[in-house]
Design a protein around this motif. Structure first.
Motif, PDB file in Angstrom:
ATOM      1  N   UNK A 203       1.043  -0.668   0.098  1.00  0.00           N
ATOM      2  CA  UNK A 203      -0.245  -0.295   0.066  1.00  0.00           C
ATOM      3  C   UNK A 203       0.812   1.254   0.142  1.00  0.00           C
ATOM      4  N   UNK A 204       1.872   1.475   0.463  1.00  0.00           N
ATOM      5  CA  UNK A 204       2.714   1.805   1.051  1.00  0.00           C
ATOM      6  C   UNK A 204       3.756   2.699  -0.522  1.00  0.00           C
ATOM      7  N   UNK A 205       3.604   1.361  -1.481  1.00  0.00           N
ATOM      8  CA  UNK A 205       4.358   1.659  -2.333  1.00  0.00           C
ATOM      9  C   UNK A 205       3.085   2.442  -3.853  1.00  0.00           C
ATOM     10  N   UNK A 206       2.272   2.055  -3.077  1.00  0.00           N
ATOM     11  CA  UNK A 206       0.705   2.574  -4.022  1.00  0.00           C
ATOM     12  C   UNK A 206       0.451   3.792  -3.624  1.00  0.00           C
ATOM     13  N   UNK A 207       1.283   4.707  -2.117  1.00  0.00           N
ATOM     14  CA  UNK A 207       1.305   5.926  -2.768  1.00  0.00           C
ATOM     15  C   UNK A 207       0.629   6.205  -1.243  1.00  0.00           C
ATOM     16  N   UNK A 208      -0.307   4.585  -0.369  1.00  0.00           N
ATOM     17  CA  UNK A 208      -1.251   5.206   1.016  1.00  0.00           C
ATOM     18  C   UNK A 208      -0.720   5.909   1.618  1.00  0.00           C
ATOM     19  N   UNK A 209      -0.698   6.874   2.843  1.00  0.00           N
ATOM     20  CA  UNK A 209      -0.089   6.615   4.107  1.00  0.00           C
ATOM     21  C   UNK A 209      -0.529   5.773   4.925  1.00  0.00           C
ATOM     22  N   UNK A 210       0.271   4.694   5.248  1.00  0.00           N
ATOM     23  CA  UNK A 210       0.150   3.201   6.697  1.00  0.00           C
ATOM     24  C   UNK A 210       1.244   3.815   7.647  1.00  0.00           C
TER      25      UNK A 210
END
Ligand code: MF3
Ligand code: CO
Length: 289
Positions: free
Chosen positions: A31-38
């Motif tokens: 998800x982080x690679x997809x730009x989401x804030x994790x």
């Protein structure tokens, strides 16, 4: 740091990493690679930390139960402060607000048009018709808990009572959004929509927060947020849902003399309920309310 899959998991569960947090870590990395804030790993509480926070939260609820059993017309907010202090200390806890950034009491007591951070006083007598938020926060064995409830003093007019009841319902709407892989913005958006649909306004400048090892941790929890935005909710994240909902304008003022008391700009009443919640593998656990 990568933990090899047969090594004990970083969370201290004693299970092999591959059978514990490995899948979660992979999913968060994706998800982080997809730009989401994790959430960073430090925010994901371990089983031992969760147990510690649960015990703190149990004491925090007991404090509020004690207040609930004794509050009423003629009681001063100064007495409430004394009750909270003594009950907490007698049970081995520390009231988290006391001396926090200079706060001068053990609890926040916010009456009628006071939005939050009201300072208790022996001169402030509760009257029939008042609404009050009692906001308790406890440190127990180093772990932090935080929740608040509204109390109606004697008979309260229908409009004000509805504000109190609907604010609780707004928190429940937010809570329903607390599920792994949803976003923090979904929580705020659900609260906000519910409140505004009933004609109320939502305070913009103050919100909830991560909590557990400190009083206030990341993430900040806004109640003026967009669904699908903000931090991804992952199991182990602990935060508060604590919207302040106003009968009139959303605008607020901060007392210039004491630097704490927040009031509605128009003098109309405000209500707040606060719960502390843990994101679990399949949904959530309310830690205290
Ligand atoms: N209990 C408040 C909260 O919900 C924080 C109050 S800070 C204090 O975050 F210093 F006023 F206690
Ligand atoms: Co809080």
């Amino acid at each position: 740091m990568e933990t090899p899959k047969n090594r004990p998991c970083w969370c201290g569960s004693g299970k092999a990493y591959a059978l514990c947090h490995m899948e979660l870590d992979f999913k968060l990395a994706m998800l982080r690679r997809k730009g989401q804030r994790t959430p960073p790993r430090e925010l994901l509480k371990t089983p031992a930390q969760i147990e510690g926070i649960r015990r703190s939260a149990a004491l925090n609820m007991a404090v509020l139960d004690y207040v609930a059993a004794n509050i009423g017309p003629g009681i001063t907010t100064g007495q409430i402060d004394q009750w909270v202090h003594d009950f907490t200390v007698d049970h081995g806890g520390i009231p988290a607000p006391l001396n926090y950034q200079g706060f001068p009491a053990s609890v926040c007591t916010s009456v009628n048009q006071v939005v939050c951070h009201g300072i208790p006083s022996h001169r402030q007598v509760l009257q029939e018709g008042d609404i009050i938020n009692v906001d308790c926060s406890t440190i127990f064995n180093g772990y932090f808990s935080d929740s608040s409830r509204m109390f109606c003093i004697g008979r309260v007019n229908d409009t004000w009572r509805a504000l109190v009841d609907n604010t609780k319902k707004a928190v429940e709407q937010g809570l329903a959004q607390v599920q792994p892989w949803k976003h923090l913005g979904d929580v705020g958006d659900a609260v906000n929509r519910f409140a505004r649909a009933r004609g109320y306004s939502v305070v913009r400048e103050i919100g909830g927060h991560g909590i557990g090892l400190k009083f206030h941790e990341e993430p900040y929890v806004s109640f003026v947020s967009q669904a699908g935005t903000g931090m991804v909710l992952a199991p182990g994240l602990v935060f508060t849902i604590e919207p302040m909902i106003n009968l009139g304008t959303h605008r607020i003022t901060v007392d210039r003399r004491n630097g704490w008391t927040v009031r509605t700009a128009d003098g109309k009443p405000s209500a707040q309920w606060e719960i502390q919640v843990l994101v679990t593998e399949h949904g959530h656990e309310v830690l205290c309310w």
